[in-house]
Motif scaffolding. Structure first.
Motif, PDB file in Angstrom:
ATOM      1  N   LEU A 129      -6.429 -10.853  25.464  1.00 18.79           N
ATOM      2  CA  LEU A 129      -5.331 -11.230  24.578  1.00 18.79           C
ATOM      3  C   LEU A 129      -4.206 -10.050  24.774  1.00 18.79           C
ATOM      4  O   LEU A 129      -3.046 -10.686  24.785  1.00 18.79           O
ATOM      5  CB  LEU A 129      -5.592 -11.105  23.027  1.00 18.79           C
ATOM      6  N   VAL A 130      -4.401  -9.126  25.028  1.00 23.20           N
ATOM      7  CA  VAL A 130      -3.001  -7.504  25.734  1.00 23.20           C
ATOM      8  C   VAL A 130      -2.513  -8.588  26.934  1.00 23.20           C
ATOM      9  O   VAL A 130      -1.209  -8.298  26.765  1.00 23.20           O
ATOM     10  CB  VAL A 130      -3.852  -6.746  25.565  1.00 23.20           C
ATOM     11  N   ARG A 131      -3.380  -8.736  27.381  1.00 22.31           N
ATOM     12  CA  ARG A 131      -2.641  -9.200  29.221  1.00 22.31           C
ATOM     13  C   ARG A 131      -1.640 -10.705  28.846  1.00 22.31           C
ATOM     14  O   ARG A 131      -0.659 -10.635  28.745  1.00 22.31           O
ATOM     15  CB  ARG A 131      -4.055  -9.999  29.887  1.00 22.31           C
ATOM     16  N   ASP A 132      -1.806 -11.390  28.099  1.00 20.33           N
ATOM     17  CA  ASP A 132      -1.377 -12.627  27.344  1.00 20.33           C
ATOM     18  C   ASP A 132       0.081 -11.822  27.062  1.00 20.33           C
ATOM     19  O   ASP A 132       1.344 -12.534  27.106  1.00 20.33           O
ATOM     20  CB  ASP A 132      -1.904 -12.998  27.075  1.00 20.33           C
ATOM     21  N   TYR A 133      -0.003 -11.099  26.208  1.00 17.20           N
ATOM     22  CA  TYR A 133       1.474 -10.310  25.059  1.00 17.20           C
ATOM     23  C   TYR A 133       2.390 -10.071  26.866  1.00 17.20           C
ATOM     24  O   TYR A 133       3.625 -10.169  26.589  1.00 17.20           O
ATOM     25  CB  TYR A 133       0.938  -9.256  24.185  1.00 17.20           C
ATOM     26  N   ASP A 134       1.613  -8.759  26.804  1.00 20.25           N
ATOM     27  CA  ASP A 134       2.064  -8.718  28.215  1.00 20.25           C
ATOM     28  C   ASP A 134       2.514  -9.754  29.597  1.00 20.25           C
ATOM     29  O   ASP A 134       3.868  -9.047  29.834  1.00 20.25           O
ATOM     30  CB  ASP A 134       1.568  -7.282  29.239  1.00 20.25           C
ATOM     31  N   GLY A 135       2.669 -10.203  30.025  1.00 21.19           N
ATOM     32  CA  GLY A 135       2.857 -11.219  30.642  1.00 21.19           C
ATOM     33  C   GLY A 135       3.947 -12.391  30.356  1.00 21.19           C
ATOM     34  O   GLY A 135       4.570 -12.483  30.821  1.00 21.19           O
TER      35      GLY A 135
ATOM     36  N   THR B 258       7.800 -22.520  24.239  1.00 22.54           N
ATOM     37  CA  THR B 258       7.346 -22.237  26.331  1.00 22.54           C
ATOM     38  C   THR B 258       5.644 -21.690  25.772  1.00 22.54           C
ATOM     39  O   THR B 258       4.336 -22.333  26.115  1.00 22.54           O
ATOM     40  CB  THR B 258       7.893 -21.220  26.684  1.00 22.54           C
ATOM     41  N   THR B 259       5.936 -20.977  24.695  1.00 22.98           N
ATOM     42  CA  THR B 259       4.340 -20.049  24.791  1.00 22.98           C
ATOM     43  C   THR B 259       3.158 -21.290  24.425  1.00 22.98           C
ATOM     44  O   THR B 259       2.144 -20.983  24.828  1.00 22.98           O
ATOM     45  CB  THR B 259       4.869 -18.909  23.577  1.00 22.98           C
ATOM     46  N   THR B 260       3.372 -22.385  22.944  1.00 23.92           N
ATOM     47  CA  THR B 260       3.130 -22.995  22.230  1.00 23.92           C
ATOM     48  C   THR B 260       2.352 -24.182  23.583  1.00 23.92           C
ATOM     49  O   THR B 260       1.450 -24.548  23.524  1.00 23.92           O
ATOM     50  CB  THR B 260       2.940 -24.044  21.567  1.00 23.92           C
ATOM     51  N   GLY B 261       3.702 -24.440  24.979  1.00 22.28           N
ATOM     52  CA  GLY B 261       2.850 -25.489  26.123  1.00 22.28           C
ATOM     53  C   GLY B 261       2.753 -26.780  25.092  1.00 22.28           C
ATOM     54  O   GLY B 261       2.575 -28.200  25.815  1.00 22.28           O
ATOM     55  N   GLY B 262       3.922 -26.799  24.531  1.00 26.54           N
ATOM     56  CA  GLY B 262       5.024 -28.311  24.087  1.00 26.54           C
ATOM     57  C   GLY B 262       4.889 -28.644  22.061  1.00 26.54           C
ATOM     58  O   GLY B 262       5.245 -29.469  22.539  1.00 26.54           O
ATOM     59  N   LEU B 263       5.060 -27.110  21.705  1.00 27.45           N
ATOM     60  CA  LEU B 263       5.505 -27.567  20.197  1.00 27.45           C
ATOM     61  C   LEU B 263       6.318 -26.820  20.165  1.00 27.45           C
ATOM     62  O   LEU B 263       7.342 -26.157  20.065  1.00 27.45           O
ATOM     63  CB  LEU B 263       3.632 -26.450  19.496  1.00 27.45           C
ATOM     64  N   ARG B 264       7.489 -28.090  19.682  1.00 24.67           N
ATOM     65  CA  ARG B 264       8.960 -27.970  19.640  1.00 24.67           C
ATOM     66  C   ARG B 264       8.700 -27.616  17.725  1.00 24.67           C
ATOM     67  O   ARG B 264       9.084 -28.279  17.240  1.00 24.67           O
ATOM     68  CB  ARG B 264       9.714 -28.907  20.258  1.00 24.67           C
ATOM     69  N   TYR B 265       9.453 -26.121  17.223  1.00 27.39           N
ATOM     70  CA  TYR B 265       9.769 -25.745  16.033  1.00 27.39           C
ATOM     71  C   TYR B 265      11.403 -26.456  15.778  1.00 27.39           C
ATOM     72  O   TYR B 265      11.515 -26.351  16.732  1.00 27.39           O
ATOM     73  CB  TYR B 265       9.343 -24.738  15.721  1.00 27.39           C
ATOM     74  N   LEU B 266      11.326 -26.945  14.743  1.00 30.07           N
ATOM     75  CA  LEU B 266      12.532 -26.947  13.273  1.00 30.07           C
ATOM     76  C   LEU B 266      12.543 -26.912  12.491  1.00 30.07           C
ATOM     77  O   LEU B 266      11.266 -26.317  11.908  1.00 30.07           O
ATOM     78  CB  LEU B 266      12.316 -28.803  13.655  1.00 30.07           C
TER      79      LEU B 266
ATOM     80  N   SER C 130      -9.386 -20.717  21.495  1.00 31.24           N
ATOM     81  CA  SER C 130      -8.281 -22.455  21.328  1.00 31.24           C
ATOM     82  C   SER C 130      -8.244 -22.993  22.113  1.00 31.24           C
ATOM     83  O   SER C 130      -8.006 -24.161  22.703  1.00 31.24           O
ATOM     84  CB  SER C 130      -7.047 -21.653  20.385  1.00 31.24           C
ATOM     85  N   ARG C 131      -8.149 -22.193  23.498  1.00 33.94           N
ATOM     86  CA  ARG C 131      -7.822 -22.970  24.595  1.00 33.94           C
ATOM     87  C   ARG C 131      -8.225 -24.434  24.937  1.00 33.94           C
ATOM     88  O   ARG C 131      -9.813 -24.169  24.312  1.00 33.94           O
ATOM     89  CB  ARG C 131      -8.286 -22.459  26.183  1.00 33.94           C
ATOM     90  N   PRO C 132      -7.725 -25.290  25.012  1.00 30.71           N
ATOM     91  CA  PRO C 132      -6.172 -25.539  24.990  1.00 30.71           C
ATOM     92  C   PRO C 132      -5.108 -25.461  24.254  1.00 30.71           C
ATOM     93  O   PRO C 132      -4.453 -26.251  24.217  1.00 30.71           O
ATOM     94  CB  PRO C 132      -6.570 -26.645  26.425  1.00 30.71           C
ATOM     95  N   TYR C 133      -5.572 -25.630  22.821  1.00 30.47           N
ATOM     96  CA  TYR C 133      -5.622 -26.243  21.894  1.00 30.47           C
ATOM     97  C   TYR C 133      -4.712 -24.787  21.213  1.00 30.47           C
ATOM     98  O   TYR C 133      -4.614 -23.371  21.494  1.00 30.47           O
ATOM     99  CB  TYR C 133      -6.409 -26.896  21.174  1.00 30.47           C
ATOM    100  N   ASN C 134      -3.864 -25.179  19.939  1.00 29.72           N
ATOM    101  CA  ASN C 134      -2.966 -24.803  19.069  1.00 29.72           C
ATOM    102  C   ASN C 134      -3.595 -23.910  18.325  1.00 29.72           C
ATOM    103  O   ASN C 134      -3.894 -25.950  17.395  1.00 29.72           O
ATOM    104  CB  ASN C 134      -1.046 -25.407  18.867  1.00 29.72           C
ATOM    105  N   PHE C 135      -3.771 -23.305  17.125  1.00 26.86           N
ATOM    106  CA  PHE C 135      -4.674 -23.837  15.656  1.00 26.86           C
ATOM    107  C   PHE C 135      -3.142 -23.136  15.294  1.00 26.86           C
ATOM    108  O   PHE C 135      -2.018 -22.086  15.371  1.00 26.86           O
ATOM    109  CB  PHE C 135      -6.072 -21.718  15.417  1.00 26.86           C
TER     110      PHE C 135
ATOM    111  N   TYR D 136      -2.180 -19.804  19.553  1.00 28.29           N
ATOM    112  CA  TYR D 136      -1.648 -20.183  20.694  1.00 28.29           C
ATOM    113  C   TYR D 136      -2.568 -19.920  21.964  1.00 28.29           C
ATOM    114  O   TYR D 136      -3.218 -18.968  22.038  1.00 28.29           O
ATOM    115  CB  TYR D 136      -0.850 -20.203  21.029  1.00 28.29           C
ATOM    116  N   PRO D 137      -2.632 -20.735  22.929  1.00 31.81           N
ATOM    117  CA  PRO D 137      -4.208 -20.810  23.921  1.00 31.81           C
ATOM    118  C   PRO D 137      -3.468 -19.810  25.077  1.00 31.81           C
ATOM    119  O   PRO D 137      -2.307 -19.716  25.633  1.00 31.81           O
ATOM    120  CB  PRO D 137      -3.911 -22.602  24.451  1.00 31.81           C
TER     121      PRO D 137
END
Length: 352
Positions: free
Chosen positions: A186-192, A208-216, A232-237, A249-250
């Motif tokens: 998790l920390v590697r993902d945040y740093d990346g 970009t982070t969620t892999g395609g959930l556009r937030y309005l 959760s990979r490859p889904y979003n909770f 996010y995954p």
């Protein structure tokens, strides 16, 4: 692992929306109990096997509780309790938090996602306290999804809480075995994602982070919380409350433990799996011309909505499609930049 939640305010130019990053294994502990956890090979094989073996090793009562409360996602929203409790970092912390939470507050948290369709919280609170009229009203107002199971929880909140805590205590002993490694991922993902945090606008950062959930932007929502998740990979909770939205996010492929040089990155496998189907290519062709709702895609291709939804989930996992929520409906868009990246990714893997 950091001692406090990683939070960064990305408000820009006076915008009212704040983005927080929340990097804690407490969330993944809950998500690992979902029926979707380990459902695809996006979770590496050793950990898919660990999930199966560890669940089978639990007492039958705990196994039954996982199936009834967590694989059904009835109790997954207990994770909302963590959001405003920065000292609750680990699975052990989370179990103690839930155990100390009064049944009324716990059950209310499980229904938090229903509130923005109309404030049901007074009805939920009244029903949990035994108000039969409130229970009858909720029976008419609750969405059909898992209604019977949710009414059962409302009807006996103490029993529901005791069962949830029993499951969490049993699973925590297993999860603790791999928790330090999950924390590192998790920390590697945040740093990346440091460069993305610097260059992207809040809306683009979420997509970009969620892999395609556009937030309005939504009225009354002041912050969006992004929490990396391994299981959760490859889904979003998604979780929500009155003034915030949470995306579990995954984590990116780059955050995973290193694989052998002959093993293709999971993103390439997902991409080519998604493209290797005629129906999915037809869906992409439709979306290349305009954004569409699920019903419109089903009508264009003369296929059932469940079938189209299955294909769209594969396209979403591959990052080829964006989902946007508009009111009570979802519409789908083609992520054109993903198509541009695809050729470069396969070339990078094959020839460096």
């Amino acid at each position: 692992m950091p001692q406090r939640a990683i939070v960064r305010d990305l408000t820009r130019g006076g915008a009212s929306l704040r983005i927080d990053w929340d990097v804690r294994t407490a969330y993944d502990f809950v998500f690992s109990l979902s029926g979707d956890a380990g459902a695809t090979d996006d979770l590496p094989a050793p950990d898919r096997e660990w999930l199966t073996t560890s669940r089978k090793a639990l007492h039958p009562d705990a196994q039954a509780g996982i199936a009834a409360l967590f694989e059904s996602e009835l109790a997954i929203h207990a994770g909302v309790l963590v959001v405003d409790q920065p000292d609750v970092r680990t699975s052990a912390d989370f179990v103690e938090l839930v155990a100390a939470t009064p049944p009324v507050d716990l059950i209310t948290a499980l229904f938090a996602d229903d509130y923005h369709e109309g404030d049901l919280s007074p009805l939920v609170t009244a029903a949990v306290r035994g108000d039969e009229e409130a229970m009858r009203t909720l029976e008419a107002k609750l969405p059909e999804w898992n209604k019977e199971g949710r009414l059962e929880i409302l009807g006996n909140p103490k029993l529901a809480k005791d069962r949830i805590v029993m499951v969490l205590r049993a699973w925590q002993g297993k999860f603790a075995e791999i928790e330090p490694r999950v924390a590192d991922i998790l920390v590697r993902d945040y740093d990346g994602r440091a460069a993305d945090r610097e260059r992207l606008s809040p809306s683009d950062l979420i997509e970009t982070t969620t892999g395609g959930l556009r937030y309005l932007p939504e009225a009354g929502i002041s912050r969006v919380i992004l929490g990396p998740s391994y299981f959760s990979r490859p889904y979003n909770f998604l979780m929500s409350s009155r003034d915030w939205r949470f995306f579990g996010y995954p984590v990116a492929d780059s955050a995973l433990d290193p694989a052998g040089e002959l093993n293709p990155p999971p993103s390439i496998v997902r991409l080519h799996r998604a493209l290797g189907d005629g129906t999915r290519l037809r869906i992409l062709k439709l979306l290349a011309s305009r954004d569409l709702y699920l019903t419109e895609i089903a009508q264009e291709l003369d296929l059932s909505k469940p079938t189209i939804k299955h294909h769209l989930s594969q396209l979403r996992a591959a990052g080829l499609v964006t989902i946007t929520e508009s009111g009570t409906v979802l519409y789908y868009s083609l992520r054109r930049n993903r198509l541009d990246d695809a050729a470069a990714e396969i070339k990078r893997f094959l020839v460096g």
